[in-house]
Design a protein around this motif. Structure first.
Motif, PDB file in Angstrom:
ATOM      1  N   GLU B  65       0.837  -1.210   0.000  1.00  0.00           N
ATOM      2  CA  GLU B  65       0.000   0.000   0.000  1.00  0.00           C
ATOM      3  C   GLU B  65       0.867   1.254   0.000  1.00  0.00           C
ATOM      4  OE1 GLU B  65      -3.923  -1.374   2.640  1.00  0.00           O
ATOM      5  OE2 GLU B  65      -2.426  -0.042   3.516  1.00  0.00           O
ATOM      6  N   LEU B  66       1.899   1.241   0.850  1.00  0.00           N
ATOM      7  CA  LEU B  66       2.760   2.433   0.946  1.00  0.00           C
ATOM      8  C   LEU B  66       3.498   2.673  -0.359  1.00  0.00           C
ATOM      9  CD1 LEU B  66       4.291   1.899   4.527  1.00  0.00           C
ATOM     10  CD2 LEU B  66       2.514   3.550   3.879  1.00  0.00           C
ATOM     11  N   VAL B  99       5.295   6.295   9.764  1.00  0.00           N
ATOM     12  CA  VAL B  99       5.278   4.890  10.166  1.00  0.00           C
ATOM     13  C   VAL B  99       6.358   4.658  11.216  1.00  0.00           C
ATOM     14  CG1 VAL B  99       4.368   4.006   7.977  1.00  0.00           C
ATOM     15  CG2 VAL B  99       6.854   4.207   8.278  1.00  0.00           C
ATOM     16  N   GLY B 100       6.078   3.717  12.097  1.00  0.00           N
ATOM     17  CA  GLY B 100       7.083   3.321  13.090  1.00  0.00           C
ATOM     18  C   GLY B 100       8.085   2.382  12.452  1.00  0.00           C
ATOM     19  N   LEU B 101       9.320   2.458  12.858  1.00  0.00           N
ATOM     20  CA  LEU B 101      10.362   1.623  12.252  1.00  0.00           C
ATOM     21  C   LEU B 101      10.700   0.446  13.158  1.00  0.00           C
ATOM     22  CD1 LEU B 101      12.643   4.496  10.935  1.00  0.00           C
ATOM     23  CD2 LEU B 101      10.764   3.337   9.767  1.00  0.00           C
ATOM     24  N   GLN B 217      -9.376  11.051  16.296  1.00  0.00           N
ATOM     25  CA  GLN B 217     -10.340   9.941  16.222  1.00  0.00           C
ATOM     26  C   GLN B 217      -9.678   8.611  16.587  1.00  0.00           C
ATOM     27  OE1 GLN B 217     -12.059  10.671  12.369  1.00  0.00           O
ATOM     28  NE2 GLN B 217     -13.119  12.461  13.211  1.00  0.00           N
ATOM     29  N   LYS B 218      -8.439   8.452  16.145  1.00  0.00           N
ATOM     30  CA  LYS B 218      -7.702   7.249  16.517  1.00  0.00           C
ATOM     31  C   LYS B 218      -7.511   7.206  18.035  1.00  0.00           C
ATOM     32  CE  LYS B 218      -3.424   7.290  15.147  1.00  0.00           C
ATOM     33  NZ  LYS B 218      -2.263   7.181  14.245  1.00  0.00           N
ATOM     34  N   ARG B 219      -7.129   8.337  18.595  1.00  0.00           N
ATOM     35  CA  ARG B 219      -6.906   8.390  20.048  1.00  0.00           C
ATOM     36  C   ARG B 219      -8.190   8.113  20.823  1.00  0.00           C
ATOM     37  NH1 ARG B 219      -3.779  13.648  18.616  1.00  0.00           N
ATOM     38  NH2 ARG B 219      -1.725  12.787  18.188  1.00  0.00           N
ATOM     39  N   LEU B 243      -0.622  -5.037  21.036  1.00  0.00           N
ATOM     40  CA  LEU B 243      -0.479  -5.154  19.582  1.00  0.00           C
ATOM     41  C   LEU B 243      -1.327  -4.109  18.850  1.00  0.00           C
ATOM     42  CD1 LEU B 243       0.719  -6.478  17.102  1.00  0.00           C
ATOM     43  CD2 LEU B 243      -1.017  -8.281  17.269  1.00  0.00           C
ATOM     44  N   THR B 244      -2.448  -3.745  19.458  1.00  0.00           N
ATOM     45  CA  THR B 244      -3.295  -2.709  18.847  1.00  0.00           C
ATOM     46  C   THR B 244      -2.523  -1.394  18.723  1.00  0.00           C
ATOM     47  OG1 THR B 244      -5.219  -3.771  19.819  1.00  0.00           O
ATOM     48  CG2 THR B 244      -5.505  -1.515  19.055  1.00  0.00           C
ATOM     49  N   ILE B 245      -1.836  -1.041  19.797  1.00  0.00           N
ATOM     50  CA  ILE B 245      -1.036   0.192  19.767  1.00  0.00           C
ATOM     51  C   ILE B 245       0.137   0.029  18.803  1.00  0.00           C
ATOM     52  CG2 ILE B 245       0.513   1.649  21.091  1.00  0.00           C
ATOM     53  CD1 ILE B 245      -2.014   2.229  22.149  1.00  0.00           C
ATOM     54  N   GLN B 246       0.760  -1.111  18.849  1.00  0.00           N
ATOM     55  CA  GLN B 246       1.893  -1.329  17.921  1.00  0.00           C
ATOM     56  C   GLN B 246       1.406  -1.193  16.481  1.00  0.00           C
ATOM     57  OE1 GLN B 246       3.103  -5.214  19.386  1.00  0.00           O
ATOM     58  NE2 GLN B 246       4.715  -4.339  20.687  1.00  0.00           N
ATOM     59  N   ALA B 247       0.188  -1.713  16.216  1.00  0.00           N
ATOM     60  CA  ALA B 247      -0.380  -1.608  14.862  1.00  0.00           C
ATOM     61  C   ALA B 247      -0.601  -0.151  14.483  1.00  0.00           C
ATOM     62  CB  ALA B 247      -1.691  -2.381  14.782  1.00  0.00           C
ATOM     63  N   ALA B 248      -0.940   0.663  15.483  1.00  0.00           N
ATOM     64  CA  ALA B 248      -1.226   2.070  15.209  1.00  0.00           C
ATOM     65  C   ALA B 248      -0.006   2.788  14.617  1.00  0.00           C
ATOM     66  CB  ALA B 248      -1.678   2.772  16.489  1.00  0.00           C
ATOM     67  N   PHE B 249       1.174   2.279  14.883  1.00  0.00           N
ATOM     68  CA  PHE B 249       2.388   2.907  14.332  1.00  0.00           C
ATOM     69  C   PHE B 249       2.646   2.477  12.886  1.00  0.00           C
ATOM     70  CE2 PHE B 249       3.133   3.129  18.891  1.00  0.00           C
ATOM     71  CZ  PHE B 249       3.571   4.432  19.032  1.00  0.00           C
ATOM     72  N   MET B 250       1.872   1.484  12.415  1.00  0.00           N
ATOM     73  CA  MET B 250       2.187   0.970  11.082  1.00  0.00           C
ATOM     74  C   MET B 250       0.998   0.938  10.140  1.00  0.00           C
ATOM     75  SD  MET B 250       4.982  -1.919  12.078  1.00  0.00           S
ATOM     76  CE  MET B 250       4.192  -2.581  13.516  1.00  0.00           C
ATOM     77  N   ASP B 251      -0.179   0.632  10.644  1.00  0.00           N
ATOM     78  CA  ASP B 251      -1.300   0.434   9.736  1.00  0.00           C
ATOM     79  C   ASP B 251      -1.931   1.770   9.337  1.00  0.00           C
ATOM     80  OD1 ASP B 251      -2.785  -1.158   8.114  1.00  0.00           O
ATOM     81  OD2 ASP B 251      -4.222  -1.786   9.657  1.00  0.00           O
ATOM     82  N   ASP B 252      -2.754   1.706   8.317  1.00  0.00           N
ATOM     83  CA  ASP B 252      -3.508   2.872   7.845  1.00  0.00           C
ATOM     84  C   ASP B 252      -4.427   3.377   8.955  1.00  0.00           C
ATOM     85  OD1 ASP B 252      -4.750   4.530   5.572  1.00  0.00           O
ATOM     86  OD2 ASP B 252      -6.477   3.441   6.423  1.00  0.00           O
ATOM     87  N   SER B 253      -4.428   4.682   9.180  1.00  0.00           N
ATOM     88  CA  SER B 253      -5.144   5.274  10.316  1.00  0.00           C
ATOM     89  C   SER B 253      -6.651   5.035  10.266  1.00  0.00           C
ATOM     90  CB  SER B 253      -4.909   6.785  10.346  1.00  0.00           C
ATOM     91  OG  SER B 253      -4.109   7.137  11.417  1.00  0.00           O
ATOM     92  N   VAL B 254      -7.246   5.165   9.082  1.00  0.00           N
ATOM     93  CA  VAL B 254      -8.699   5.030   8.983  1.00  0.00           C
ATOM     94  C   VAL B 254      -9.106   3.576   9.232  1.00  0.00           C
ATOM     95  CG1 VAL B 254     -10.686   5.220   7.425  1.00  0.00           C
ATOM     96  CG2 VAL B 254      -8.907   7.015   7.445  1.00  0.00           C
TER      97      VAL B 254
END
Lengths: 429, 429
Positions: B65-66, B99-101, B217-219, B243-254
């Motif tokens: 996607e990126l 994105v988180g590295l 909205q994410k928060r 893992l939900t928070i970890q995903a927040a650093f990588m996945d699409d926000s919406v």
């Protein structure tokens, strides 16, 4: 000078709240080290007798001066610090005196480790232990300690130290730009206000200008001594020069400056006469790395007892202390305070990123002092200097100067290993 | 979502310059860990199927996607970071995505240790190793990395990392006052300029407002999920929330925000029905300490496999990420940038001194989430969190909440010891 014979120093230490018996043990141990390391040196300049005086006087007569001075109102207060970033000019212009606090030996580590982690750098663990065990007359005499955010460890340690002793922490930036310059200038002025509050004495244009000149004279004397070390044979040992800087954090500025000028003059004459503390051709080492507080003489002693000589120190107990002067022509108090802030902001502390100025200074000093090799030492668990060693090694390699990195603490346990490594390095030069 | 079946991801990774074979090994190891730690959990909310999707998609479909997004110009650029202090609103408002590295596993330590000392925290050594071994698709996809001076180790590591990858370092203050607020606001604006330069797209009032709302909205979704964890039995595991928070650093926000709201909704229904992921009365742990990057699930897995449940995370991969919103009513771009700067300056990062807000947050969360005990974990060699543990332990003791400090790395070597210690702690609760 206070006469050491007639005066009851043990009573003085007791009245400062110190643990006098434990302190007796400390003095005996340091005295033994001084004898073994300094007095065994051959062919020292005669004027280093000042250093022998300092070694015997620093916990006794000098403290008496501070205590009696304070009783007489001159200086009104004693301000302790652990770092070059605390501007002495401001402290003396407000009628106080800045002294360095004990941090150069392991003391009461089991007490210190109740407040800081075991893998804390020995300097931090040292000052916590000295305070907790009440064996540092400087900490106990200080009316205020001025700390500074120069590394993660110190920054957090002051949160605990501040519960044991009145502590004012200066915020040192990580980068140099116009925003941080402004912030640092304000921080320096915040310190000025705090010291004025402490002494009840306002900083005047006159007192500040005099304080700037006094500090500059000390720096000029140290630079003068430093310059004689470019000669081969080198007129004075690294050990004696290290102790000279260490003394600068504790002894009276005027007495110290006079003594350094005497040493410089003698060293100039020695250079003229081709007389050295080590034979001509002895391997010449430039030291860089973490600061060395009294009595952390271990590394210099090993290097010099191995037949080499330390010809310069790029560190906080070395060139960073005296390299730059503060302009003496500031028109107003505000101008002078800004000049002071700017001068201190230029110290090549490893807190800054990037910190290429440190590498440049090391290479310049190695060239000017004709060093054969560089020894870069980090106190163990010192993240900043351990991390900077990578870039320093690459810079030395690019400049074609042999380089060695050492990580060590205050314990004598690794002396054998250090001796082996250093001798191998010296043979390679 | 990109279909995983038809697409040749190995070719994509190769074209990103990655070491595809080494990366295969990484994926296999993480997949195995995911199976052992997550899929063995009983009675998970059905909506955590999103997390299974993330686990399988995060190095493949998400990277596609990126890459394809960038080709199509939306988002125009990919910006990598390692820290909460890098404001995502600014990056997305200028047409890029943050994105988180990779930093959550030990990789190629022998390579990393050529540039950073052995006793560097595993997170730093991790990102150096991931870069040097070319196994992180996020690092390789990123057009720019934004670092930050949040500890001595990272600050100095970026000096070396910046030679391997285009890196912009933000200067985070150590203290909060009006000077540092101004400096930080300017720093945030400097970032805005740099990202605009990178994307060739100006931040507008409209794009910035939209970016603020998107992040809020994410928060809000994360806060909503968080609130369900106060219930006993707790509807969702700490592992799944981590893992939900970890995903927040990588996945699409919406996509992520939708999925979190689904999880929150299901958890609300579970609370209503008295349904839990652990039995009612299971011991409840509040986690505080260093951040946990994917796949650093070790500690949470040990705690929860021992029969307890993690009910909250006071850390950067936890409440600090979503606790505070940015005001949505800033009138101008400048107002909004200031609001963003101020919101981020309020994150209770251990770089700050004093950092009492962290202690207050931990005690408040422990109360609100009905925690039975606090586990405070520092990644080994993390000076800041190791040092803060002293104050944290005293604060927990004063509040009468059982507390345990752990120092660990990424290796599985100490799992046995950790299990023993944690079981002993849980028995005491």
């Amino acid at each position: 000078m206070a006469g050491q014979e007639e005066y009851d120093y043990r009573e003085m230490w007791g009245s400062l709240g110190m643990d006098v018996e434990a302190h007796d043990g400390l003095l005996a141990a340091v005295g033994q080290m001084y004898g073994d390391m300094f007095l065994t040196q051959g062919n020292r300049p005669k004027s280093t007798s000042y250093l022998d005086f300092v070694a015997s006087n620093i916990h006794s007569g000098r403290i008496r001066e501070l205590v009696e001075g304070r009783e007489a109102g001159d200086p009104k207060k004693v301000v302790g610090s652990f770092c070059l970033y605390v501007p002495e000019e401001i402290i003396s212009a407000a009628g106080a005196v800045e002294v360095g606090l004990c941090a150069g030996a392991e003391w009461a580590p089991e007490e210190a480790e109740k407040l800081v982690p075991r893998n804390t750098c020995p300097l931090i663990k040292g000052f916590m232990g000295f305070k907790l065990a009440s064996v540092c007359p400087y900490i106990e005499t200080a009316d205020l300690v001025v700390g500074e955010n120069t590394c993660d460890g110190k920054k957090k340690a002051y949160e605990e130290f501040g519960k044991l002793k009145d502590t004012f922490v200066m915020d040192v930036p990580h980068v140099r730009n116009e925003d941080t310059r402004q912030q640092w200038r304000n921080e320096v002025k915040r310190l000025a206000g705090r010291i004025e509050e402490l002494t009840g004495q306002k900083i005047t244009e006159e007192s500040l200008r005099a304080a700037i000149k006094l500090a500059n004279q000390k720096r000029l004397a140290l630079k003068r001594l430093d310059q004689t070390r470019a000669a081969d044979p080198v007129p004075i040992s690294g050990l004696d020069c290290l102790l000279t800087i260490q003394a600068a954090f504790m002894d009276d500025s005027v007495r110290l400056t006079g003594a350094i000028n005497d040493m410089a003059q003698e060293c100039e004459a020695r250079v003229e006469a081709g007389e050295g503390v080590a034979p001509k051709g002895a391997k010449r080492i430039l030291y860089t790395g973490t600061p060395m507080a009294v009595p952390n003489w271990k590394l210099f002693n090993i290097i010099e007892k191995s037949g080499a000589v330390v010809v310069g120190e790029e560190c906080c107990t070395g060139s960073r202390y005296y390299k730059d002067l503060v302009p003496e022509d500031g028109a107003t108090i505000d101008d002078m305070l800004n000049d002071i802030a700017d001068r201190y902001l230029n110290i090549q502390c490893a807190i800054f990123t990037p910190n290429d100025g440190r590498k440049e200074d090391v290479l310049r000093m190695a060239r000017e002092l004709n060093a054969d090799g560089i020894i870069d030492c980090s106190l163990q668990f010192c993240t900043l200097y351990d991390m900077e060693a990578t870039g320093m090694e690459l810079a030395a390699r690019d400049a074609g100067i042999p380089y060695m990195h050492i990580s060590t603490g205050y314990s004598a346990d690794d002396e054998g290993q250090l001796k082996t490594r250093i001798e191998a390095f010296l043979e390679m030069l």
